[in-house]
Write a protein that holds these residues in place. Structure first.
Motif, PDB file in Angstrom:
ATOM      1  N   THR A  71      12.364   1.600 -12.107  1.00  0.00           N
ATOM      2  CA  THR A  71      11.381   1.643 -12.833  1.00  0.00           C
ATOM      3  C   THR A  71      10.699   1.651 -12.089  1.00  0.00           C
ATOM      4  O   THR A  71      10.875   1.393 -10.749  1.00  0.00           O
ATOM      5  CB  THR A  71      11.944   0.732 -14.155  1.00  0.00           C
ATOM      6  N   VAL A  72       8.688   2.006 -12.688  1.00  0.00           N
ATOM      7  CA  VAL A  72       7.965   1.209 -11.098  1.00  0.00           C
ATOM      8  C   VAL A  72       7.783  -0.147 -11.252  1.00  0.00           C
ATOM      9  O   VAL A  72       8.362  -1.246 -12.463  1.00  0.00           O
ATOM     10  CB  VAL A  72       6.639   1.855 -12.069  1.00  0.00           C
ATOM     11  N   LEU A  73       6.753  -1.262 -10.244  1.00  0.00           N
ATOM     12  CA  LEU A  73       6.690  -1.803 -10.083  1.00  0.00           C
ATOM     13  C   LEU A  73       5.741  -2.433 -11.914  1.00  0.00           C
ATOM     14  O   LEU A  73       4.961  -1.807 -12.279  1.00  0.00           O
ATOM     15  CB  LEU A  73       6.075  -2.420  -9.444  1.00  0.00           C
TER      16      LEU A  73
ATOM     17  N   ILE B  23       8.433 -14.979  -3.667  1.00  0.00           N
ATOM     18  CA  ILE B  23      10.070 -15.379  -4.758  1.00  0.00           C
ATOM     19  C   ILE B  23       9.874 -14.021  -5.389  1.00  0.00           C
ATOM     20  O   ILE B  23      10.437 -13.426  -5.919  1.00  0.00           O
ATOM     21  CB  ILE B  23      10.478 -16.189  -4.530  1.00  0.00           C
ATOM     22  N   ARG B  24       8.715 -14.484  -6.458  1.00  0.00           N
ATOM     23  CA  ARG B  24       8.571 -13.584  -7.877  1.00  0.00           C
ATOM     24  C   ARG B  24       8.099 -12.101  -7.590  1.00  0.00           C
ATOM     25  O   ARG B  24       8.907 -11.847  -7.988  1.00  0.00           O
ATOM     26  CB  ARG B  24       7.129 -14.156  -8.414  1.00  0.00           C
ATOM     27  N   MET B  25       7.660 -12.299  -6.502  1.00  0.00           N
ATOM     28  CA  MET B  25       6.790 -10.278  -6.022  1.00  0.00           C
ATOM     29  C   MET B  25       8.337  -9.757  -5.570  1.00  0.00           C
ATOM     30  O   MET B  25       8.715  -8.803  -6.187  1.00  0.00           O
ATOM     31  CB  MET B  25       5.796 -10.239  -5.339  1.00  0.00           C
ATOM     32  N   ARG B  26       9.237 -10.511  -4.516  1.00  0.00           N
ATOM     33  CA  ARG B  26      10.403  -9.958  -4.319  1.00  0.00           C
ATOM     34  C   ARG B  26      11.503  -9.832  -5.815  1.00  0.00           C
ATOM     35  O   ARG B  26      12.291  -8.557  -5.942  1.00  0.00           O
ATOM     36  CB  ARG B  26      10.851 -11.174  -3.610  1.00  0.00           C
ATOM     37  N   ASN B  27      11.810 -10.588  -6.486  1.00  0.00           N
ATOM     38  CA  ASN B  27      12.662 -10.764  -7.698  1.00  0.00           C
ATOM     39  C   ASN B  27      11.859  -9.437  -8.346  1.00  0.00           C
ATOM     40  O   ASN B  27      13.077  -8.184  -9.158  1.00  0.00           O
ATOM     41  CB  ASN B  27      12.436 -11.788  -8.492  1.00  0.00           C
ATOM     42  N   LEU B  28      11.121  -9.062  -8.558  1.00  0.00           N
ATOM     43  CA  LEU B  28      10.506  -8.311  -9.413  1.00  0.00           C
ATOM     44  C   LEU B  28       9.941  -6.783  -9.147  1.00  0.00           C
ATOM     45  O   LEU B  28      11.023  -5.701  -9.227  1.00  0.00           O
ATOM     46  CB  LEU B  28       8.586  -8.650 -10.231  1.00  0.00           C
ATOM     47  N   ALA B  29      10.224  -6.207  -7.909  1.00  0.00           N
ATOM     48  CA  ALA B  29      10.550  -5.765  -6.443  1.00  0.00           C
ATOM     49  C   ALA B  29      11.636  -5.146  -7.328  1.00  0.00           C
ATOM     50  O   ALA B  29      12.795  -3.805  -6.932  1.00  0.00           O
ATOM     51  CB  ALA B  29      10.169  -5.695  -5.597  1.00  0.00           C
ATOM     52  N   GLU B  30      12.733  -6.366  -6.872  1.00  0.00           N
ATOM     53  CA  GLU B  30      14.724  -5.887  -6.431  1.00  0.00           C
ATOM     54  C   GLU B  30      14.712  -5.324  -7.729  1.00  0.00           C
ATOM     55  O   GLU B  30      15.626  -4.520  -8.212  1.00  0.00           O
ATOM     56  CB  GLU B  30      15.355  -7.602  -6.086  1.00  0.00           C
TER      57      GLU B  30
ATOM     58  N   LEU C 161       1.015  -1.133   0.645  1.00  0.00           N
ATOM     59  CA  LEU C 161      -0.063  -0.080   0.097  1.00  0.00           C
ATOM     60  C   LEU C 161       0.328   1.171  -0.229  1.00  0.00           C
ATOM     61  O   LEU C 161       0.318   2.539  -0.304  1.00  0.00           O
ATOM     62  CB  LEU C 161      -1.277   0.156   1.516  1.00  0.00           C
ATOM     63  N   THR C 162       1.222   1.345   0.442  1.00  0.00           N
ATOM     64  CA  THR C 162       2.913   2.476   0.551  1.00  0.00           C
ATOM     65  C   THR C 162       3.184   2.739  -1.268  1.00  0.00           C
ATOM     66  O   THR C 162       3.130   4.183  -1.330  1.00  0.00           O
ATOM     67  CB  THR C 162       4.371   2.368   1.537  1.00  0.00           C
ATOM     68  N   GLY C 163       3.069   1.780  -2.212  1.00  0.00           N
ATOM     69  CA  GLY C 163       3.754   1.854  -2.849  1.00  0.00           C
ATOM     70  C   GLY C 163       5.196   1.945  -3.578  1.00  0.00           C
ATOM     71  O   GLY C 163       5.899   3.103  -4.514  1.00  0.00           O
ATOM     72  N   ASP C 164       5.988   2.384  -2.239  1.00  0.00           N
ATOM     73  CA  ASP C 164       7.370   2.618  -2.704  1.00  0.00           C
ATOM     74  C   ASP C 164       7.572   0.907  -2.845  1.00  0.00           C
ATOM     75  O   ASP C 164       7.969   0.077  -2.144  1.00  0.00           O
ATOM     76  CB  ASP C 164       7.362   3.010  -1.039  1.00  0.00           C
ATOM     77  N   VAL C 165       8.957   1.346  -4.611  1.00  0.00           N
ATOM     78  CA  VAL C 165       9.411  -0.101  -4.349  1.00  0.00           C
ATOM     79  C   VAL C 165      10.422  -0.697  -3.472  1.00  0.00           C
ATOM     80  O   VAL C 165      10.520  -2.054  -3.393  1.00  0.00           O
ATOM     81  CB  VAL C 165      10.362   0.258  -6.211  1.00  0.00           C
ATOM     82  N   PHE C 166      10.734   0.349  -3.119  1.00  0.00           N
ATOM     83  CA  PHE C 166      12.049   0.323  -1.598  1.00  0.00           C
ATOM     84  C   PHE C 166      11.549  -0.508  -0.965  1.00  0.00           C
ATOM     85  O   PHE C 166      12.266  -1.621  -0.396  1.00  0.00           O
ATOM     86  CB  PHE C 166      12.981   1.723  -1.872  1.00  0.00           C
ATOM     87  N   VAL C 167      10.437  -0.662  -0.644  1.00  0.00           N
ATOM     88  CA  VAL C 167      10.075  -0.958   1.212  1.00  0.00           C
ATOM     89  C   VAL C 167       9.422  -2.297   0.344  1.00  0.00           C
ATOM     90  O   VAL C 167       9.481  -2.691   0.984  1.00  0.00           O
ATOM     91  CB  VAL C 167       8.674   0.496   1.431  1.00  0.00           C
ATOM     92  N   ILE C 168       8.960  -2.413  -0.432  1.00  0.00           N
ATOM     93  CA  ILE C 168       8.149  -3.613  -1.411  1.00  0.00           C
ATOM     94  C   ILE C 168       9.680  -4.552  -0.877  1.00  0.00           C
ATOM     95  O   ILE C 168       9.091  -5.778  -0.829  1.00  0.00           O
ATOM     96  CB  ILE C 168       7.588  -3.312  -2.410  1.00  0.00           C
ATOM     97  N   ALA C 169       9.715  -4.179  -1.927  1.00  0.00           N
ATOM     98  CA  ALA C 169      11.472  -5.297  -2.284  1.00  0.00           C
ATOM     99  C   ALA C 169      11.799  -5.355  -0.844  1.00  0.00           C
ATOM    100  O   ALA C 169      11.914  -7.089  -1.393  1.00  0.00           O
ATOM    101  CB  ALA C 169      12.803  -4.615  -3.164  1.00  0.00           C
ATOM    102  N   GLY C 170      12.161  -4.578   0.229  1.00  0.00           N
ATOM    103  CA  GLY C 170      12.562  -4.582   1.552  1.00  0.00           C
ATOM    104  C   GLY C 170      11.561  -5.825   1.890  1.00  0.00           C
ATOM    105  O   GLY C 170      12.118  -6.987   2.779  1.00  0.00           O
ATOM    106  N   VAL C 171      10.985  -5.095   1.746  1.00  0.00           N
ATOM    107  CA  VAL C 171       9.565  -6.193   2.964  1.00  0.00           C
ATOM    108  C   VAL C 171       9.597  -7.816   2.395  1.00  0.00           C
ATOM    109  O   VAL C 171       9.595  -8.434   3.401  1.00  0.00           O
ATOM    110  CB  VAL C 171       8.421  -5.743   3.341  1.00  0.00           C
ATOM    111  N   ALA C 172       9.361  -8.076   0.728  1.00  0.00           N
ATOM    112  CA  ALA C 172       9.834  -8.463  -0.304  1.00  0.00           C
ATOM    113  C   ALA C 172      10.559  -9.939   0.583  1.00  0.00           C
ATOM    114  O   ALA C 172      10.410 -11.456   0.713  1.00  0.00           O
ATOM    115  CB  ALA C 172       8.866  -8.714  -1.223  1.00  0.00           C
TER     116      ALA C 172
END
Ligand code: HEM
Length: 163
Positions: free
Chosen positions: A120-122, A106-113, A35-46
């Motif tokens: 870029t955006v997700l 795993i796939r979401m983490r890879n895409l976010a990283e 929900l933050t929409g922040d790619v860094f946060v999403i990649a880190g949490v994933a």
């Protein structure tokens, strides 16, 4: 009550809390990160979520049936009938939803990283995965809640007719 039984019961209940706690925790943190929409946060949490699922959930997934089986054997409960058999069916239902969820994470983490690295955006693939992941959580969690109810109330019934 032998020490063996008390120890098994204790480990089994700890396993149940780990399953429920990790499941709800992961769902909450992944959703909040998304929900933050922040790619860094999403990649880190994933990244953390993938590790947590391997360390905690996967361990409890193995410990529960092993300790559960030993408890049932000790107490003389039938495994393939009544509340234990129904719990086993529900456990398979949970697994059928949880295993794909692990791969989705795993796939979401890879895409976010990858998005972080490329700046870029997700991609749309991430969003499709997220909503599938979200939907899979409901039946998996409902089945675990039903198992906890069966384990604590232990209703008397037979899956083959009669009580
Ligand atoms: C997968 C195979 C499982 C088997 C064969 C199994 C079997 C058992 C048995 C025989 C008991 C002892 C009941 C008694 O003291 O009379 C028990 C208790 C319990 N089980 Fe399981 N179990 C399994 C999975 C689970 C799961 C996945 C959870 C929760 C996530 C769970 C949660 C509990 C709880 C909370 C108790 C404590 C009940 C109490 O002492 O009042 N079990 N289980």
């Amino acid at each position: 009550m032998t020490l063996y039984f008390l120890l098994l019961q204790y480990v089994h209940v700890i396993g149940a809390t780990v399953l429920l706690g990790t499941g709800t925790g992961i769902a909450f943190f992944m959703l909040r990160a998304h929900l933050t929409g922040d790619v860094f946060v999403i990649a880190g949490v994933a990244r953390i979520v993938v590790t947590a699922d391997f360390v905690f959930t996967a361990t409890a997934v193995v410990v529960q049936p092993v300790t559960g089986y030993l408890l049932a054997r000790f107490l003389g409960y039938p495994i393939f009938d009544g509340w234990i058999a129904l719990s086993l069916i529900l456990y398979l239902v949970t697994g059928a939803f949880w295993v794909p969820v692990v791969f989705m994470q795993i796939r979401m983490r890879n895409l976010a990283e990858a998005a972080v690295r490329a700046g870029t955006v997700l991609p749309p693939a991430y969003h499709r995965l997220f909503w599938t992941w979200f939907a899979f959580g409901f039946p998996a969690f409902a089945a675990v809640l039903a198992i906890v109810w069966l384990m604590t109330s232990r209703p008397v019934f037979s899956l083959y007719g009669g009580a």
